[in-house]
Design an enzyme around this catalytic site. Structure first.
Site, PDB file in Angstrom:
ATOM      1  N   LYS A  66      12.298  -4.232   9.804  1.00  0.00           N
ATOM      2  CA  LYS A  66      12.316  -2.951  10.371  1.00  0.00           C
ATOM      3  C   LYS A  66      13.145  -2.359   9.230  1.00  0.00           C
ATOM      4  CE  LYS A  66       9.594  -3.134  13.114  1.00  0.00           C
ATOM      5  NZ  LYS A  66       8.030  -2.864  12.953  1.00  0.00           N
ATOM      6  N   GLU A  74       6.498   6.377   8.745  1.00  0.00           N
ATOM      7  CA  GLU A  74       6.611   6.534   7.331  1.00  0.00           C
ATOM      8  C   GLU A  74       6.277   8.110   7.057  1.00  0.00           C
ATOM      9  OE1 GLU A  74       5.326   2.313   5.646  1.00  0.00           O
ATOM     10  OE2 GLU A  74       3.846   3.979   5.405  1.00  0.00           O
ATOM     11  N   ASP A  82       4.454   2.080  12.866  1.00  0.00           N
ATOM     12  CA  ASP A  82       4.976   2.288  11.353  1.00  0.00           C
ATOM     13  C   ASP A  82       4.397   3.190  10.617  1.00  0.00           C
ATOM     14  OD1 ASP A  82       6.513  -0.008   9.360  1.00  0.00           O
ATOM     15  OD2 ASP A  82       4.607   0.640   8.396  1.00  0.00           O
TER      16      ASP A  82
END
Length: 486
Positions: free
Chosen positions: A166, A233, A229
């Site tokens: 992470k 982003e 994820d």
């Protein structure tokens, strides 16, 4: 998947809002267990030498020194990364540096860390050379999304696992090195077991995470990982941050601030005091650091921003879940084969970063408008992930910890535009697509509404959000090492 069943490592049960999760507390004291946990693995191959490939290959090699398990790096012919890999001790002479397919064919655990679009294009060739029963390792679920979109899956008979740090690759390596004398110092990671034909996949994933230096490992699924994820982003980790500071810089300039002060109140405020406050004391501490008129301004900014930000995060999530965002990355890579990706750092505000950095001295103040917009966006992502069924460990790591303990410190050292122009191709493309959408939402919806009184229900929901409890529990697992970025 929020439970972990290991025959090698002793896991812990963590109480989170609405239930419990099983996690593994990492540490160098667990390194002696790695050979047993890497059941049947004598050679680990890492394909790629980007930020994650470099960091993971080096951390794995250092953690497994003396165990008899070797780590090799596979690169495409003519790769410009070969010299750096050699400089870091991976060489053709000792068999630890080779071509993509030769390393793939020799590995018992093959970790695929080449760019997402390249992996989508080359995975079939790689899969054809795998040893029977070799474990396929991923640090991102992008390939699963690509396979599912075309009605395919991973080859049968192979364990498929993921360990997903992470934080950016440089953070994975830097914190591992900084924490050499602090047990467990590193970047948190999630694991996922997509296929387990021999019954040892979970222990291998945990061993990989421990060897990377992860202080705390939690469980997810490969599908949940790539959704959170990729959405993250494009939202609070990169895209929203870029849109936020661009919008705020222009807002403060229109309000009469000089360019450097506008830069300080936008970019410096987010990457400095706001990020450090959240890292040390959580989201409510940002509001608590303000008083009187400033706290009221925070509340108005938060109230005006939360719903527009939540709508955008939900839209991004739908596009990722339906495969649209993944296809856009692959299409963009095809276009970029014949043209360079344009840089973001060309806008006027970034010309003032050097002067703003030179003026750093005492801790800068938390700007209430900047804080309200940023915290509202972060909370909007948290709430959308919770509504979509993600585990609390995944939510707090993908929405908060990765931002304040990995990415924002690098943005503070370099600047936001530099980070956007030097992250992974998938993240760069997503930021370019969604950053302007966030900027428009801030400029057209949130900032014009600052004159409207705060919504007491929105502030009450923020102060009593269950994420604060989840983040506090996760923070107890955090080693006492703050990343140092020169």
């Amino acid at each position: 998947m929020t439970t972990i069943d290991s025959t090698v490592f002793r896991t812990e049960t963590m109480t989170v809002p609405g239930g419990t999760e099983t996690i593994l507390r990492g540490g160098r004291d667990l390194f002696p267990l790695l050979p047993e946990a890497f059941h049947g693995i004598s050679k680990i191959g890492v394909l790629g030498w980007g930020p994650q490939g470099r960091a993971q290959a080096l951390n794995l090699r250092d953690s497994l020194a003396g165990t008899g398990i070797t780590v090799s790096v596979g690169l495409r012919p003519g790769s410009t990364s070969a010299d750096d890999a050699r400089a870091n001790g991976f060489t053709e002479e000792d068999g630890t540096l080779g071509g993509l397919l030769s390393v793939a064919a020799e590995s018992d655990l093959l970790i695929l860390l080449i760019a997402d679009a390249a992996l989508a294009a080359q995975h079939e060739t790689i899969f054809t050379v795998l040893k029977p029963g070799a474990t396929i390792g991923l640090s991102h679920g992008f390939l699963l999304g690509h396979l599912q979109a075309s009605g395919r899956d991973f080859p049968p008979g192979h364990p498929v696992i993921a360990v997903c740090p992470k934080g950016m690759g440089d953070s994975v390596r830097r914190l591992y090195q900084q924490g050499a004398t602090v047990n467990g110092a590193g970047i948190n990671a999630s694991i996922a077991v997509h296929a387990d034909p021999d019954g040892h996949a979970t222990d291998r994933a945990l061993a990989w995470s421990v060897a990377l230096g992860s202080p705390y490992t939690f469980a997810t699924t490969l599908s949940a990982e790539y959704r959170s994820d990729i959405v993250g982003e494009r939202a609070i980790l990169l895209g929203a941050v870029h849109g936020l500071v661009e919008a705020l810089y222009r807002y403060f300039r229109l309000e009469g601030a000089d360019p450097v002060t506008a830069y300080e109140r936008s970019t410096e405020a987010v990457t400095g005091p706001i990020a450090r406050t959240i890292s040390a004391a959580g989201l409510p501490a940002v509001r608590a650091a303000l008083a009187g008129a400033d706290q009221d301004l925070f509340d108005r900014a938060y109230s005006a921003t939360y719903l527009p930000a939540r709508d955008l995060v939900a839209e991004i999530y739908d596009e990722v879940a339906e495969g649209t965002e993944l296809r856009s990355v692959i299409l963009a890579e095809q276009r970029l084969a014949t043209r360079p990706m344009t840089a973001i750092a060309g806008s006027e505000m970034w010309s003032h970063s050097t002067e703003a950095h030179a003026r750093r001295g005492a801790e800068a103040a938390i700007d209430p408008v900047t804080a309200g917009l940023f915290v509202a966006t972060m909370t909007a992502q948290v709430d959308e992930f919770a509504a979509r069924g993600h585990a609390w460990s995944e939510i707090v790591n993908e929405s908060i910890i990765e931002a304040v303990d990995s990415l924002l410190p690098y943005m503070h050292a370099r600047d936001v535009a530099f980070m956007v122009d030097n992250c992974s191709r998938t993240a760069r493309l997503g930021t370019r697509r969604w950053g302007p959408r966030f900027q428009a939402a801030y400029e057209q919806l949130a900032l014009p509404a600052l004159t409207t009184p705060a919504d007491p229900k929105a502030i009450e929901a923020f102060l009593h959000n269950p994420v604060h409890e989840a983040l506090a529990v996760a923070a107890e697992l955090r080693p006492s090492v703050d990343i140092s970025v020169s």
